[in-house]
Design a protein around this motif. Structure first.
Motif, short mmCIF file in Angstrom:
data_model
loop_
_atom_site.label_atom_id
_atom_site.label_comp_id
_atom_site.label_asym_id
_atom_site.label_seq_id
_atom_site.Cartn_x
_atom_site.Cartn_y
_atom_site.Cartn_z
N VAL A 178 0.83 -1.20 0.00
CA VAL A 178 0.00 0.00 0.00
C VAL A 178 0.87 1.26 0.00
O VAL A 178 0.59 2.23 -0.71
CB VAL A 178 -0.95 0.00 1.21
CG1 VAL A 178 -1.72 1.30 1.30
CG2 VAL A 178 -1.92 -1.18 1.12
N VAL A 179 1.94 1.24 0.79
CA VAL A 179 2.84 2.40 0.85
C VAL A 179 3.49 2.64 -0.51
O VAL A 179 3.61 3.80 -0.96
CB VAL A 179 3.92 2.19 1.94
CG1 VAL A 179 5.02 3.24 1.82
CG2 VAL A 179 3.28 2.28 3.33
N ARG A 180 3.91 1.58 -1.18
CA ARG A 180 4.50 1.73 -2.51
C ARG A 180 3.49 2.33 -3.49
O ARG A 180 3.84 3.17 -4.33
CB ARG A 180 4.98 0.37 -3.04
CG ARG A 180 6.36 -0.02 -2.55
CD ARG A 180 6.95 -1.12 -3.40
NE ARG A 180 6.14 -2.32 -3.39
CZ ARG A 180 6.31 -3.33 -2.54
NH1 ARG A 180 7.26 -3.27 -1.62
NH2 ARG A 180 5.53 -4.40 -2.59
N GLU A 181 2.23 1.91 -3.38
CA GLU A 181 1.19 2.44 -4.26
C GLU A 181 0.96 3.93 -3.98
O GLU A 181 0.84 4.73 -4.91
CB GLU A 181 -0.10 1.66 -4.06
CG GLU A 181 -1.21 2.06 -5.01
CD GLU A 181 -2.48 1.24 -4.81
OE1 GLU A 181 -3.50 1.60 -5.39
OE2 GLU A 181 -2.44 0.23 -4.06
N ILE A 182 0.92 4.30 -2.69
CA ILE A 182 0.75 5.71 -2.33
C ILE A 182 1.91 6.54 -2.87
O ILE A 182 1.73 7.60 -3.47
CB ILE A 182 0.66 5.86 -0.79
CG1 ILE A 182 -0.63 5.21 -0.26
CG2 ILE A 182 0.69 7.34 -0.40
CD1 ILE A 182 -0.72 5.17 1.25
N ASN A 183 3.14 6.04 -2.65
CA ASN A 183 4.33 6.78 -3.09
C ASN A 183 4.39 6.93 -4.60
O ASN A 183 4.82 7.97 -5.12
CB ASN A 183 5.59 6.08 -2.59
CG ASN A 183 5.72 6.12 -1.08
OD1 ASN A 183 5.00 6.86 -0.40
ND2 ASN A 183 6.62 5.33 -0.53
N THR A 184 3.96 5.88 -5.32
CA THR A 184 3.99 5.93 -6.77
C THR A 184 3.06 7.02 -7.29
O THR A 184 3.39 7.75 -8.24
CB THR A 184 3.59 4.58 -7.37
OG1 THR A 184 4.52 3.58 -6.93
CG2 THR A 184 3.59 4.61 -8.89
N LYS A 185 1.90 7.16 -6.67
CA LYS A 185 0.95 8.17 -7.13
C LYS A 185 1.37 9.57 -6.72
O LYS A 185 1.12 10.55 -7.44
CB LYS A 185 -0.44 7.84 -6.59
CG LYS A 185 -1.03 6.57 -7.19
CD LYS A 185 -2.43 6.30 -6.71
CE LYS A 185 -3.02 5.06 -7.40
NZ LYS A 185 -4.40 4.79 -6.97
N ARG A 233 -4.12 5.61 3.65
CA ARG A 233 -5.07 4.82 2.88
C ARG A 233 -5.53 3.68 3.76
O ARG A 233 -4.73 2.84 4.17
CB ARG A 233 -4.44 4.27 1.60
CG ARG A 233 -5.34 3.26 0.87
CD ARG A 233 -4.87 2.96 -0.51
NE ARG A 233 -4.90 4.13 -1.36
CZ ARG A 233 -4.55 4.12 -2.65
NH1 ARG A 233 -4.13 3.00 -3.20
NH2 ARG A 233 -4.61 5.22 -3.36
N SER A 234 -6.83 3.68 4.07
CA SER A 234 -7.38 2.70 5.00
C SER A 234 -6.62 2.81 6.33
O SER A 234 -6.54 3.88 6.90
CB SER A 234 -7.27 1.29 4.40
OG SER A 234 -7.88 0.34 5.25
N ILE A 235 -6.01 1.73 6.80
CA ILE A 235 -5.31 1.74 8.08
C ILE A 235 -3.81 1.97 7.91
O ILE A 235 -3.06 1.95 8.88
CB ILE A 235 -5.54 0.42 8.84
CG1 ILE A 235 -5.01 -0.77 8.01
CG2 ILE A 235 -7.00 0.24 9.18
CD1 ILE A 235 -5.09 -2.09 8.74
N TYR A 236 -3.36 2.21 6.68
CA TYR A 236 -1.92 2.32 6.41
C TYR A 236 -1.52 3.78 6.19
O TYR A 236 -2.31 4.59 5.71
CB TYR A 236 -1.54 1.46 5.20
CG TYR A 236 -1.90 0.01 5.37
CD1 TYR A 236 -1.19 -0.80 6.25
CD2 TYR A 236 -2.97 -0.55 4.67
CE1 TYR A 236 -1.52 -2.12 6.42
CE2 TYR A 236 -3.31 -1.88 4.83
CZ TYR A 236 -2.58 -2.67 5.71
OH TYR A 236 -2.92 -3.98 5.88
N GLU A 237 -0.27 4.07 6.51
CA GLU A 237 0.22 5.44 6.43
C GLU A 237 1.60 5.48 5.78
O GLU A 237 2.43 4.60 6.00
CB GLU A 237 0.30 6.05 7.83
CG GLU A 237 0.80 7.48 7.85
CD GLU A 237 0.88 8.06 9.25
OE1 GLU A 237 -0.11 8.65 9.70
OE2 GLU A 237 1.94 7.88 9.90
N SER A 238 1.83 6.50 4.96
CA SER A 238 3.12 6.72 4.34
C SER A 238 3.52 8.17 4.57
O SER A 238 2.66 9.05 4.72
CB SER A 238 3.07 6.42 2.84
OG SER A 238 4.30 6.74 2.21
N VAL A 239 4.82 8.41 4.61
CA VAL A 239 5.33 9.78 4.75
C VAL A 239 5.85 10.25 3.40
O VAL A 239 6.72 9.61 2.80
CB VAL A 239 6.45 9.84 5.80
CG1 VAL A 239 7.05 11.24 5.85
CG2 VAL A 239 5.92 9.46 7.16
#
Length: 448
Positions: free
Chosen positions: A51-58, A121-127
């Motif tokens: 999920v973090v990789r998907e967030i970072n990619t976008k 995103r949902s329960i996951y978090e990225s910086v």
């Protein structure tokens, strides 16, 4: 047959060795559900990484950025001696090929302001971050004499400026490179490697312009994640980075100056200075521009220990928690002469394993401290009440409650430590061993 069975049953009840063997065997059996818990943590952590990789990619992946590079095409003339069979003589053929020359800045100064923020995103978090980068410096006097290239073979009117970056998607402003009085707009080129190329339109009067050193500057706003790095292509490269992120990891081929580095809970600031003598490439290339990413320097913006890492580190102490708790019950059984059935040991062990599943599930929806406290109190209450039912009275259940609470508190302290976790853990285990040795000194071990 019944006598043998009765004799074996009495041996199991009264022999210290038999009870120790049973508890040891049950401890090994309880490693199976503990391994399932570890697999669950790994599975959830892997899902988080996806999920973090998907967030970072976008938003924008890691950023690697070079300073501006002057690119000038030129012609190479080569002579080839050939044989003419008709005239039975040799003749000379001149071949022409086209190549590129690349010239790096004399001085390169990079100033970056990095503003981080969490994305969920949902329960996951990225910086992720947005970096405002200001680059300035000086281009050198450009000279082709060392390559013995004729003046008429240099295409000064085709001269351009290049920038290399790993993240085109994250760029939020069109960079304009200012040289002297010219403002050159940049457009992307086809990428053939890890780094993407941004190229300017042609430089007017390039021959006259680069007959002396010329200052340049440009600003760039870019979204990224994970890390921000720069290529030290200047003969002297200086860089400054400030951010509101509290846990940087300085990465790459060069570290910041120790005297100028500051890290606090409010953010960090760092300065780099890289000279040409410090890196393994020249200030100009003729033919092909090599991949210089191995020389990059910068900062990783990392989360020091996320919830799954903390849960994984906690689960590694599972064998210790279960083993010591069952050992306390065994010592109580030996001292009090109260018989504890193997099934009851299994129930106690499973209750301790449930601590880790509670910890994982609650920490996904709350912070680690709250999850740890709720899971510890739930298991502590369950084990204390259960021990009260099988041991009678309050003396031994309170002893178990205090021992288990101290053990959970000790492990939580270790989990929070980074640099001193091994030291504190080793001292704690030594003290626990000393207490067990003292507590077991009055037991009569002759009853085998």
């Amino acid at each position: 047959m019944e006598k043998r069975k009765s004799r074996f049953s009495n041996w199991m009840r009264n022999s210290i060795t038999a009870r120790m063997l049973v508890v040891g065997f049950l401890l090994l059996v309880l490693l199976i559900p503990l391994e399932f818990v570890q697999s669950l943590i790994d599975e959830r952590a892997f899902r988080q990484e996806e999920v973090v990789r998907e967030i970072n990619t976008k938003w924008g992946n890691e950023v690697l950025l070079s300073g501006p590079i002057v690119k000038i095409p030129y012609k190479i003339r080569t002579e080839e001696k050939l044989f003419n069979e008709k005239t039975n003589s040799y003749y000379t053929k001149t071949n022409e090929t086209y190549s590129q020359a690349y010239f790096f800045p004399e001085k390169l100064d990079i100033n970056s302001q990095v503003e981080t923020k969490p994305l969920n995103r949902s329960i996951y978090e990225s910086v992720v971050y947005t970096a405002a980068i200001a680059i300035q410096g000086t281009f050198p006097i450009i000279d082709f004499s060392e390559m013995e290239i004729a003046e008429e073979d240099i295409f000064w009117d085709k001269a351009t400026i290049l920038l290399e970056t790993s993240n085109l998607k994250g760029i939020k402003t069109t960079p304009l490179v200012n040289i002297d009085t010219q403002a050159l707009a940049m457009t992307p080129q086809y990428a053939t490697s890890y780094l993407n190329t941004i190229q300017s339109n042609h430089i007017a009067n390039a021959k006259e312009l680069f007959s002396e050193q010329r200052p340049f500057s440009f600003n760039l706003k870019i979204n990224g994640s994970e890390s921000l790095k720069f290529l030290p292509i200047g003969k002297e490269t200086t860089a400054t980075m400030t951010s509101n992120w509290h846990s940087p990891s300085f990465d790459g081929n060069f570290l910041p100056e120790d005297t100028d580095k500051q890290i606090s809970q409010d953010g960090f600031s760092a300065n780099w200075r890289v000279l040409q003598i410090n890196r393994q490439f020249e200030q100009s290339f003729f033919g092909q521009l090599p991949d210089l990413s191995a020389s990059a320097f910068g900062t990783k913006l990392i989360i020091p220990v996320d919830e799954y890492q903390k849960s994984e580190r906690t689960a590694k102490y599972g064998f210790l928690v279960i083993g010591l708790t069952l050992l306390v019950f065994l010592l109580i059984q030996l001292v009090s002469k109260i018989y504890i059935h193997p099934f009851q040991y299994v129930m106690i062990g499973l209750a301790l394993v449930m601590f880790y599943t509670l910890l994982i599930s609650i920490s996904e929806h709350s912070n680690f401290l709250k999850a740890y406290t709720i899971a510890a109190l739930a298991v502590l209450g369950l084990v204390t009440i259960y021990s009260r039912l099988i041991l009678k009275g309050f003396k031994f259940p309170l002893l178990i409650c205090g021992s288990l609470a101290s053990l959970y508190g000790f492990i939580y302290v270790i989990i929070q430590l980074e640099n001193y976790a091994l030291l504190v853990g080793s001292i704690g285990l030594f003290l626990i061993l000393a207490v067990i040795m003292l507590a077991s000194r009055k037991i009569d071990w002759n009853n085998e």
